[in-house]
Design a protein around this motif. Structure first.
Motif, PDB file in Angstrom:
ATOM      1  N   ASP A 197       0.833  -1.193   0.000  1.00 22.92           N
ATOM      2  CA  ASP A 197       0.000   0.000   0.000  1.00 22.92           C
ATOM      3  C   ASP A 197       0.872   1.249   0.000  1.00 22.92           C
ATOM      4  N   ASP A 198       0.269   2.377  -0.347  1.00 19.69           N
ATOM      5  CA  ASP A 198       1.021   3.614  -0.528  1.00 19.69           C
ATOM      6  C   ASP A 198       1.705   4.090   0.749  1.00 19.69           C
ATOM      7  N   ASP A 199       1.144   3.754   1.910  1.00 18.28           N
ATOM      8  CA  ASP A 199       1.683   4.241   3.175  1.00 18.28           C
ATOM      9  C   ASP A 199       2.619   3.252   3.853  1.00 18.28           C
ATOM     10  N   GLY A 200       2.745   2.047   3.285  1.00 16.21           N
ATOM     11  CA  GLY A 200       3.693   1.077   3.821  1.00 16.21           C
ATOM     12  C   GLY A 200       3.204   0.277   5.002  1.00 16.21           C
ATOM     13  N   LEU A 201       1.878   0.192   5.200  1.00 16.53           N
ATOM     14  CA  LEU A 201       1.368  -0.557   6.346  1.00 16.53           C
ATOM     15  C   LEU A 201       1.676  -2.050   6.218  1.00 16.53           C
ATOM     16  N   LEU A 202       1.491  -2.597   5.012  1.00 17.57           N
ATOM     17  CA  LEU A 202       1.797  -4.021   4.838  1.00 17.57           C
ATOM     18  C   LEU A 202       3.288  -4.270   5.054  1.00 17.57           C
ATOM     19  N   PHE A 203       4.125  -3.375   4.551  1.00 20.60           N
ATOM     20  CA  PHE A 203       5.565  -3.516   4.790  1.00 20.60           C
ATOM     21  C   PHE A 203       5.845  -3.531   6.295  1.00 20.60           C
ATOM     22  N   SER A 204       5.226  -2.613   7.033  1.00 17.13           N
ATOM     23  CA  SER A 204       5.441  -2.546   8.480  1.00 17.13           C
ATOM     24  C   SER A 204       4.985  -3.825   9.161  1.00 17.13           C
ATOM     25  N   LEU A 205       3.875  -4.367   8.695  1.00 17.19           N
ATOM     26  CA  LEU A 205       3.358  -5.605   9.271  1.00 17.19           C
ATOM     27  C   LEU A 205       4.345  -6.748   9.074  1.00 17.19           C
ATOM     28  N   LEU A 206       4.870  -6.865   7.855  1.00 14.64           N
ATOM     29  CA  LEU A 206       5.831  -7.929   7.563  1.00 14.64           C
ATOM     30  C   LEU A 206       7.128  -7.722   8.338  1.00 14.64           C
ATOM     31  N   ALA A 207       7.583  -6.465   8.407  1.00  8.15           N
ATOM     32  CA  ALA A 207       8.809  -6.174   9.156  1.00  8.15           C
ATOM     33  C   ALA A 207       8.640  -6.515  10.632  1.00  8.15           C
ATOM     34  N   GLU A 208       7.481  -6.184  11.191  1.00  7.46           N
ATOM     35  CA  GLU A 208       7.226  -6.478  12.599  1.00  7.46           C
ATOM     36  C   GLU A 208       7.209  -7.973  12.846  1.00  7.46           C
ATOM     37  N   ALA A 209       6.764  -8.740  11.846  1.00  5.84           N
ATOM     38  CA  ALA A 209       6.740 -10.195  11.963  1.00  5.84           C
ATOM     39  C   ALA A 209       8.081 -10.834  11.621  1.00  5.84           C
ATOM     40  N   GLY A 210       9.057 -10.028  11.204  1.00  2.00           N
ATOM     41  CA  GLY A 210      10.380 -10.549  10.879  1.00  2.00           C
ATOM     42  C   GLY A 210      10.482 -11.172   9.501  1.00  2.00           C
ATOM     43  N   VAL A 211       9.607 -10.751   8.575  1.00  4.26           N
ATOM     44  CA  VAL A 211       9.606 -11.310   7.217  1.00  4.26           C
ATOM     45  C   VAL A 211      10.260 -10.312   6.264  1.00  4.26           C
ATOM     46  N   PRO A 212      11.366 -10.659   5.597  1.00  5.49           N
ATOM     47  CA  PRO A 212      11.980  -9.733   4.634  1.00  5.49           C
ATOM     48  C   PRO A 212      11.030  -9.449   3.474  1.00  5.49           C
ATOM     49  N   VAL A 213      11.139  -8.251   2.919  1.00  7.75           N
ATOM     50  CA  VAL A 213      10.322  -7.823   1.779  1.00  7.75           C
ATOM     51  C   VAL A 213      11.244  -7.552   0.597  1.00  7.75           C
ATOM     52  N   ALA A 214      10.972  -8.226  -0.520  1.00  6.12           N
ATOM     53  CA  ALA A 214      11.748  -8.020  -1.749  1.00  6.12           C
ATOM     54  C   ALA A 214      10.834  -7.448  -2.822  1.00  6.12           C
ATOM     55  N   VAL A 215      11.298  -6.392  -3.466  1.00  3.35           N
ATOM     56  CA  VAL A 215      10.557  -5.757  -4.556  1.00  3.35           C
ATOM     57  C   VAL A 215      11.412  -5.853  -5.810  1.00  3.35           C
ATOM     58  N   TRP A 216      10.871  -6.500  -6.835  1.00  7.48           N
ATOM     59  CA  TRP A 216      11.594  -6.642  -8.099  1.00  7.48           C
ATOM     60  C   TRP A 216      10.968  -5.678  -9.094  1.00  7.48           C
ATOM     61  N   PHE A 217      11.713  -4.651  -9.450  1.00  5.17           N
ATOM     62  CA  PHE A 217      11.229  -3.671 -10.419  1.00  5.17           C
ATOM     63  C   PHE A 217      11.579  -4.161 -11.826  1.00  5.17           C
ATOM     64  N   VAL A 218      10.581  -4.592 -12.565  1.00  4.48           N
ATOM     65  CA  VAL A 218      10.817  -4.991 -13.948  1.00  4.48           C
ATOM     66  C   VAL A 218      10.557  -3.824 -14.891  1.00  4.48           C
ATOM     67  N   ASP A 219       9.952  -2.746 -14.378  1.00  2.00           N
ATOM     68  CA  ASP A 219       9.761  -1.511 -15.125  1.00  2.00           C
ATOM     69  C   ASP A 219      10.557  -0.411 -14.435  1.00  2.00           C
ATOM     70  N   ASN A 220      10.418   0.804 -14.927  1.00  2.17           N
ATOM     71  CA  ASN A 220      11.114   1.945 -14.329  1.00  2.17           C
ATOM     72  C   ASN A 220      10.711   2.085 -12.862  1.00  2.17           C
ATOM     73  N   PRO A 221      11.640   1.955 -11.910  1.00  4.63           N
ATOM     74  CA  PRO A 221      11.254   1.970 -10.494  1.00  4.63           C
ATOM     75  C   PRO A 221      10.633   3.278 -10.040  1.00  4.63           C
ATOM     76  N   PHE A 222      10.997   4.388 -10.671  1.00  4.68           N
ATOM     77  CA  PHE A 222      10.466   5.670 -10.218  1.00  4.68           C
ATOM     78  C   PHE A 222       9.023   5.887 -10.656  1.00  4.68           C
ATOM     79  N   HIS A 223       8.566   5.114 -11.617  1.00  4.83           N
ATOM     80  CA  HIS A 223       7.139   5.131 -11.933  1.00  4.83           C
ATOM     81  C   HIS A 223       6.344   4.419 -10.841  1.00  4.83           C
TER      82      HIS A 223
END
Length: 502
Positions: A197-223
């Protein structure tokens, strides 16, 4: 206050530096949990609203220091003296279990770096979880609707002994929290930020649970990053198919950024040639990516720069994303969507390049184009136009049967490679490619015979290669061996998994 005049709303400057008006009223709070003790995750601009929601009961609250500092003096005076102000570390599972939480809804958008972990801790604390969750080999894979890459990623992960649990890209944080209560996966993986989500709540949830988050940008990352308001993405493991983006991502604070190119999808290795195409060049691709006009709404590029870009591509130049950035100003690529204007320039220049190459090919060799109706009016009548073709259907046979497959890399990826750079060779076909700076991933002895620099050069090279089927077969055989040995998705995912366990 004069009749009919609206009351002035309190504003706060959020963590991106933007002023935000604050809502007031009971509806500006969301509640969760069923314990007897009210705990407020932020009091909002009028603590009297929170007092009303508490129903006269003593309550506890957490507040963001930046929010509290922005409030006028009466705000602090309105907080009941018997209310307990908690620090984030006081929000233990035991405390959460006996609480009903009231979240001031705007908090996670205003100051996501502060509130994300607190919200996540509350969500997880309310669920039954073992004291020490064991990590499983499973990978949570966010699925984009219609995403082409995710099935291949899931197959490759399974081949590496990593079972995949699919998560719809629109899944909510609480839904994922319930999944985490059942076990701790080894990784959350998404393509182009899907599921985050835009505010990073899911990222925070995964981080709090100790789960690494990987993002693979196959397009322009700044888009992609343009829609994120929180800085959470800087803490994720970032992978880019175009290594040209590593330096700008790191300069913005990305803690982990790795070049991870695309690869050959497995089903192309078993392709059966489509008959009737051996003397033709084919091109498969859209004239513009889906939703282009909506994505670039409000962006404008100067006509003079467009004219310069058109002349450049005809002469073999590459007015790519960074070329446009250098000429349109130095607004930061994040936060905000400043990168989209440069993206519009690069996307428009890409169409100049694709149309120019295809027109040149159509004047020199038989050409078939498979894509959207936007190609009509852009290409000469000598080009044969067909509708879109299914990536997991007839495309492999088309690549295998064609005399040549033309590639024109998008200028949105200054040093990128396309899926064609891998799939065509895996299918046993022969790729005619532009001179994208991403080609040094492969040996020069293989790239040199199939690379063109200008539209006119593409036409000349296509004539030469189509006239010599034996040479094309030899070139294709060498490329196919390379794909099988070094450029399968198992190779890419093995590297990604290694990087995520560091």
């Amino acid at each position: 206050m004069p009749s009919g005049e609206r009351p002035q709303r309190t504003t706060v400057v959020d963590e991106t530096g933007s002023p935000r008006a604050l809502g007031v009223g009971p509806e500006t709070f969301a509640s969760f949990g069923r314990g007897p003790e009210p705990v407020f995750l932020g009091l909002g601009p009028d603590p009297a609203v929170a007092v009303g929601l508490a129903g006269g009961r003593p309550a506890a609250f957490l507040e963001c220091p930046a929010f509290a500092a922005a409030m006028p003096p009466p705000w602090a005076q309105a907080v009941p003296a018997d209310w307990e102000r908690l620090e984030p570390e006081a929000l233990s599972p035991a405390r959460a279990a006996r609480s009903t939480f009231y979240l001031y809804r705007q908090n996670t958008r205003l100051f996501p770096s502060f509130w994300g972990s607190i919200w996540a801790r509350a969500q997880l604390a309310l669920l039954p979880r073992p004291e020490k969750a064991e990590t499983t080999p499973a990978v949570l894979l966010a699925r984009r609707q219609g995403g082409l890459l995710e099935p291949e990623i899931a197959r490759a992960l399974a081949a590496l002994g990593r079972p995949v649990t699919d998560i719809p890209a629109e899944a909510s944080g609480p839904a994922v929290a319930r999944m985490l209560a059942a076990g701790k996966p080894s990784l959350f993986l998404c393509v182009n930020g899907a599921g985050l989500d835009d505010d990073g709540l899911l990222f925070s949830l995964l981080a709090e649970a100790g789960v690494p988050v990987a993002v693979w940008f196959v397009d322009n990352p700044f888009h992609v990053l343009g829609r994120f308001r929180g800085a959470f993405w800087k803490k994720a493991r970032l992978f880019v198919t175009d290594g040209a983006f590593l330096a700008p991502l790191r300069s913005l604070g990305a803690q982990s950024a790795v070049h991870l190119p695309l690869a050959a999808a497995d089903h192309f290795f078993t392709a059966r040639p489509e008959p009737g195409l051996a003397n033709r060049t084919v091109f498969v691709g859209r004239s513009a990516f889906a939703g282009r006009d909506q994505f670039f709404a409000g962006c404008r590029v100067p006509e003079a720069l467009l004219a310069t870009a058109r002349s450049l591509v005809a002469a073999g130049g590459r007015p790519d994303f960074f070329w446009w950035r250098a000429r349109l100003g130095d607004a930061p690529l994040w936060p905000g969507k400043a990168g989209r204007t440069a993206g519009l320039g690069a996307e428009t220049a890409s169409l100049f390049l694709r149309a120019g190459v295809l027109a040149a090919l159509a004047g020199a060799v038989p050409l078939s184009v498979y894509g959207d109706p936007g190609w009509q009016g852009l290409l000469p009548e000598s080009a044969t136009l067909h509708g879109p073709i299914d990536y997991y259907g007839p495309l492999a046979g088309l690549y295998a049967g064609a005399g040549l497959v033309a590639n024109v890399t998008s200028l949105l990826l200054p040093g990128g490679l396309t899926q064609r750079h891998f799939d065509v060779w895996a299918a046993g076909g022969c790729l005619l490619t532009d001179a994208t700076p991403g080609l040094p991933l492969f040996p020069a002895r293989l790239t040199a015979p199939v690379t063109y620099a200008t539209p006119a050069g593409a036409a000349s090279l296509a004539r030469t290669l189509l006239a010599d089927p034996g040479r094309r077969a030899d070139i294709a055989a060498g490329w196919r061996r390379l794909m099988a040995a070094e450029h399968r998705y198992e190779h890419r995912l093995a590297l990604l998994l290694d990087q995520c366990t560091l």
